[in-house]
Design a protein around this motif. Structure first.
Motif, PDB file in Angstrom:
ATOM      1  N   TYR C   5       0.828  -1.211   0.000  1.00  0.00           N
ATOM      2  CA  TYR C   5       0.000   0.000   0.000  1.00  0.00           C
ATOM      3  C   TYR C   5       0.860   1.257   0.000  1.00  0.00           C
ATOM      4  CZ  TYR C   5       0.993  -1.247   4.794  1.00  0.00           C
ATOM      5  OH  TYR C   5       1.626  -1.652   5.928  1.00  0.00           O
ATOM      6  N   LYS C  27      -4.433   7.392   6.208  1.00  0.00           N
ATOM      7  CA  LYS C  27      -3.842   6.052   6.352  1.00  0.00           C
ATOM      8  C   LYS C  27      -4.495   5.340   7.530  1.00  0.00           C
ATOM      9  CE  LYS C  27       0.616   7.092   4.257  1.00  0.00           C
ATOM     10  NZ  LYS C  27       0.811   8.558   4.478  1.00  0.00           N
ATOM     11  N   GLN C  28      -4.740   4.054   7.383  1.00  0.00           N
ATOM     12  CA  GLN C  28      -5.284   3.215   8.445  1.00  0.00           C
ATOM     13  C   GLN C  28      -4.192   2.913   9.476  1.00  0.00           C
ATOM     14  OE1 GLN C  28      -8.457   0.988   7.591  1.00  0.00           O
ATOM     15  NE2 GLN C  28      -8.815   2.846   6.396  1.00  0.00           N
ATOM     16  N   ALA C  29      -4.648   2.604  10.694  1.00  0.00           N
ATOM     17  CA  ALA C  29      -3.698   2.259  11.749  1.00  0.00           C
ATOM     18  C   ALA C  29      -2.772   1.127  11.293  1.00  0.00           C
ATOM     19  CB  ALA C  29      -4.447   1.849  13.020  1.00  0.00           C
ATOM     20  N   GLY C  30      -3.350   0.127  10.643  1.00  0.00           N
ATOM     21  CA  GLY C  30      -2.543  -1.003  10.195  1.00  0.00           C
ATOM     22  C   GLY C  30      -1.479  -0.590   9.177  1.00  0.00           C
ATOM     23  N   GLU C  31      -1.869   0.281   8.279  1.00  0.00           N
ATOM     24  CA  GLU C  31      -0.919   0.754   7.278  1.00  0.00           C
ATOM     25  C   GLU C  31       0.210   1.547   7.928  1.00  0.00           C
ATOM     26  OE1 GLU C  31      -4.102   1.190   3.559  1.00  0.00           O
ATOM     27  OE2 GLU C  31      -3.496   2.960   4.697  1.00  0.00           O
ATOM     28  N   THR C  56      -6.257   6.172  16.733  1.00  0.00           N
ATOM     29  CA  THR C  56      -5.310   5.550  15.803  1.00  0.00           C
ATOM     30  C   THR C  56      -3.957   5.364  16.475  1.00  0.00           C
ATOM     31  OG1 THR C  56      -6.443   6.692  14.007  1.00  0.00           O
ATOM     32  CG2 THR C  56      -4.260   5.792  13.517  1.00  0.00           C
ATOM     33  N   GLN C  59      -3.877   2.326  18.606  1.00  0.00           N
ATOM     34  CA  GLN C  59      -3.828   1.084  17.823  1.00  0.00           C
ATOM     35  C   GLN C  59      -2.434   0.844  17.237  1.00  0.00           C
ATOM     36  OE1 GLN C  59      -7.132   1.050  14.939  1.00  0.00           O
ATOM     37  NE2 GLN C  59      -8.219   2.380  16.355  1.00  0.00           N
TER      38      GLN C  59
END
Lengths: 217, 217, 217, 217, 217, 217, 217, 217
Positions: C5, C27-31, C56, C59
């Motif tokens: 990503y 951006k997502q926390a995972g990203e 975020t 996380q």
């Protein structure tokens, strides 16, 4: 004076003759209350908080009693000033300009100015403002509150000889550009000697009116 | 009164207490002379023509004697008013703001205001304006003339309690946007109660100052 | 390095001496966690994520421990740099400028700069900034954070001889045009040699300050 | 010091470590000469006059000898400073950016900075700027001068770790909006930590570079 | 053909060789489904609906099966075209430009173009785009998707000789002015012969690329 | 009909009932004469050329006699139309609006409309326009010509029930933005049902008035 | 007449022949009902309330029965006028322009104009508008409703000889600038004599059309 | 290659397949001649100089013979390319768009494209462009040159399926904003897949057309 989340200017009252007025947005009820307390303790004059919603106002008043909340003006006031014998007419073009006019009138009043609000006399029905000429001429200063094309400022500026403070409002849509059109129009008014404050700044107009009462010693 | 090329408002003086002031640009010397004659004949107060070049001024004075031309202010004046006992300080940020300040001072003076010009006190050398605080506070009203970022208005607004009329000038280049930046900056000044007139309008500021001397009867 | 990503620039640290700083929004926390992990693994310097909300941040820290979240600055930091002996004063005009100043100070600090925040010294009360002149002059560089008309930058620029980085903020309403007025005003400052970064970019100012510590080898 | 047509700030040199630099436009040769004389008499450092045409320059030098006129930079200099051992690379996108770069380089040089000009390395031929990376990295600071879309600032900002001062120019037409597009582009550069000065302000960039040499005592 | 809530242009495919593409926003799932059905019945080519959220997409597909939803591109496609042997490289400056690039690529692909997406090669790390020169040169056309200052378009425009279609995006804040800065920058690019489409219009770029495959008969 | 340097639309008169009116700027006297000849030969109605200076007009009339030049309106007319019994009042705010009003009146008149010009009734002296209400109400349509803040359009729009066509002019300076302020103000007028044409387009207003006389067959 | 929260202009109907139309936004159902009652009691003509949502409309109708709510136009009408024998064609470029067209048509109809809506004839498929030429020419006046680039107004203006009122809409994104682009485009139309109203003002266009039916007595 | 006053990019022809084209404004005849000589010596392809007045052109040709000056296009050309069998139709809205169209056509032609100019087919007389549909469809690409509201681009974009390159021109006044209105209108065209170049950039459109002939190897 530094109270952790703000540096309170306790000196303005003495130094400049202008009260410190707290701008509400972005501050928590607790922070507002803290600042107000310090101002009440260290100064003698009126204490105002502008643009406060009813919930926040309630919370602040619960902590710092003795104040009054003006719902239309969204204003908190403690120790309003005694009247100074200076009259301000606040005149609006349309109903939607009401909240800005309410702020102007309430702030002016809390600072000791006598205020009259003359409502809904936009120039599309010119007889409306003409019917109020006497009241306008009786004031020491006129605050004109208008959105859209802001033409009322020019007409009033031509009817009275006293100071005219124009407040453009964000009323209108499309080409009104959120008040920029009224602002530009008031700045280029064909009525000479009109002055202008920021968009929607009833507060700014009231302070400008208050300055009119201050003269060299 | 219709004199062929213009409709002269002979009534403003009586009706509104404000003199009719002729805007020079776009008018021929002969037309200006004609308008001035009518105003001198029918009215009693001062007669002014703004933004006139020296050549045109000479031609007008040749036809309508008794006036005086102020080169720096580019202003023609007949029958200047008696002093009203109201003092205006005109303060500038830099030398390039001079012509606008000259217009403000000369128009104000012709209308009966006492004027002092305080020059070149831009905020990049903050000691300069601080050194003038007493003179600023002695005035009944301060006109701040500044181009570029117009910051002087905010500093002066915080130093005096009397009315402050800010005049943005078109001094500067690039992001100064021919005075728009100074205009916007003055309108959003952090000093409360400042008012603003159009870009380069020394005339507008002088008239606004003159209005301060007019009160309800 | 392509991690699906995003293409992570692992080389900037070595190539340019500047750390790769992750911009959080969108951006997502995972990203974010994925990118941070790669940077921690492959690089040696500090790793920062800007403009992250507390949820975020929590996380991300749960997945990539060892970092610290600065709530006021909305910043995540892993492996902050050792202090470089270079002092930055971050000065604000009003309380509402606080979050931008917090970002500037926290990012600068994470990169090894010593930072001092001087709060609420807007020019409407000019004594406030004058009272801080010594602290301003002791810094190697000053970051001025101001909204509305942004006049503080001009005053500070005239008080110190060191680099001044001006950060306009979106504080204000109406003619403040969401920070554009402060931006234009700072760019046309009468104080020579001031530089400007984007509106609300505390991050940009911190990086500009960090560059001041980098010299040709 | 008030010399009739200007208030000369004799104190800046001592107070702030920055020389007073005279802005030429709008001043007569005689006025410039008068100001320069005062500065030469009362101060010890360099004296500069910017944006002077060759005719005016000749007249000034006839009255105040000992100065030097730089035609490309349109700059008059007396008593240039000794070199401070600080190197500035001035880099331009195209030939039309030349005059702004010349002003930046000449002013910087007169203040004691070593300057190198790297010409015509606009990003449409990216190999040109890449071929100059070593020279860019050898400088203590890079001034990027570019009009049109101003993209060179972003590329240079990504190539060096030292301070980058971007000068947008009014080069271009149509959507270039007389430099506003380059200005906005440089402010939103994806290269972190770049700072920006006013459109066409080679002078401003040079002063900003000079400030880099000033550190806390 | 008038279907009550819309006039469907069934003729465009035959008349102009361009498919009718439905713009999703502001249309209900039922309305979209109705339009799509008519287009599928009366035409032979691909049918696309742009800017559709996943919920609406699901509802439409339930009524008009046989289509495919591309989540990243927010695109619905029925009867995608056969590949035409024309290759488009879609290149982005940063991750936030991803959605616009996804729309460009998915629309182009549905119309029969081969697409390659080259991600995150913004010019602040110039080696990234240089590493992709071969892939860029292998394409028949390059779509450059970039926000902030949009400098990538100029660099790419200088690297390839084929058509370059620049798509400014609304990525960025403050002086990025919601994509206007990137738009203006791309229009004034120093790389000759670049063309530009509307802000965030991945769709417009894809159609422009498709037109490249159409030649006079 | 292609006459080498222009494609003359001989059909408009028949097709649309509107005369083809030649826009003068950028055309040589010889070119204008050529176009006028063709229009006189092939059509039957009036032929107009707008925005022509007196020198060019003289040259054209020398070649194509029978026309008349209106100096104030800068208009050339051949074969003016018979009066249609439709009255237009053209009203101006100030003397500087005169040329635009002259163009509006002269074009309207040449097309067969009866026109009355009411001069100098700007709203700063509201009694002036009120004194003309009867004449305004007697017209079939009112064209309001005003620069600066353009407030006259709103007042007139509230006084008459007939169509009001507002023409903003570029009269004014600073915040008047060369007519843009008047344009925006007229578009956001509080008087309902006013319509607006381009800045300084007396011609456009006259054509709009002429259209009012055209009805479905 | 002052009813506490508004000053109702009961005289407009008699004075100006134009009905007072209530602008809904910012007013409570109770306030609207109060104003409507007064207008119904004291006047004889139609009473309209614009831009009302269905919930508010329901509440108002519960208190003041006898009216009708037009959902598409978001309009409340009591006592619609008898038809005046004047036909208006409302033509739109695309489906998204529908709500503005609906307001124009419904207001016009309530005031006694016959209205026809011609939908979705944007110029990208020029055959669509050409197919409607006869219907356009049969109308006494055409209202063109278009967003994006607003080109339909120019094409229609060239096809009919009757009055054309252009309404720019805020349809579009990016460079459409929320309707400003369509507004500017319509004002600079190459079709002579077109007039323009504010962005999204279907109401303004309808009133302008209504004025066309009013002639001097 | 550095020739003192310019760095000539001798490599573009080989590297990118695009000729180096010299932008005339701001360069002396001698400088232009020098650059042209180098390009003629070291490269093989066409050499062009744009925006050159006739006097400068004469001086350059005196020094570097063998070139040809196109007066209408203000273009100097040496070694025009052989025709590539690719046809471009250049279509204009009005006569005033002629010079920009001439530049587009002449540059395209010098680069080997066949060009046809279709003049004066603005949309206010829609039959004019419809009469040219066949010629438009026969071209491989259409360049649309239009000022004012730029509507021609949308109509042409809907008539042909080949690439359409729109060139906004600065033709028009007032709200035309020196070409910005046409630029914005073209960018928001309802005709899908149109691309746009800078205002008045006939040169840019020609280069964009030339790129259409370049394909991956």
């Amino acid at each position: 004076m530094d109270i952790g989340y703000a540096r309170v200017d306790l000196d303005r009252e003495r130094r400049q003759g202008l009260p410190e007025i707290v701008y509400g947005p972005g501050k928590q009820a607790g922070e507002i209350a803290g600042i107000v307390k310090v101002l009440l303790d260290r100064n003698d004059g009126p204490v105002l908080v502008t643009r406060v919603g009813p919930d926040t106002a309630g919370q602040v008043l619960a902590v710092v009693p003795g104040g009054r909340y003006d719902d239309a003006a969204r204003l908190l006031v403690w120790r309003p000033a005694l009247l100074l014998g200076f009259g301000v007419a606040v005149v609006t073009a349309g109903t939607a300009d009401g909240p800005v006019a309410a702020e102007a009138a309430a702030v002016a009043n809390a600072l000791g100015l006598e205020t009259t609000v003359i409502r809904d006399v936009g120039v599309a029905g010119i007889h409306r403002v003409l019917a109020e000429v006497e009241r306008l001429r009786e004031a020491d200063c006129v605050i004109v509150v208008a959105g859209m094309e802001g033409a009322l400022a020019s007409v009033v500026g031509g009817l009275v000889e006293t100071p005219v403070i124009a407040v453009p409002t964000s009323v209108g849509y499309g080409a009104a550009l959120e008040g920029v059109t009224a602002l530009l129009a008031m700045l280029t008014s064909c009525a000479a000697g009109i002055t202008v404050v920021n968009i929607d700044s009833g507060f700014g107009a009231a302070l400008a009116a208050y300055r009119l009462t201050r003269r060299r010693p």
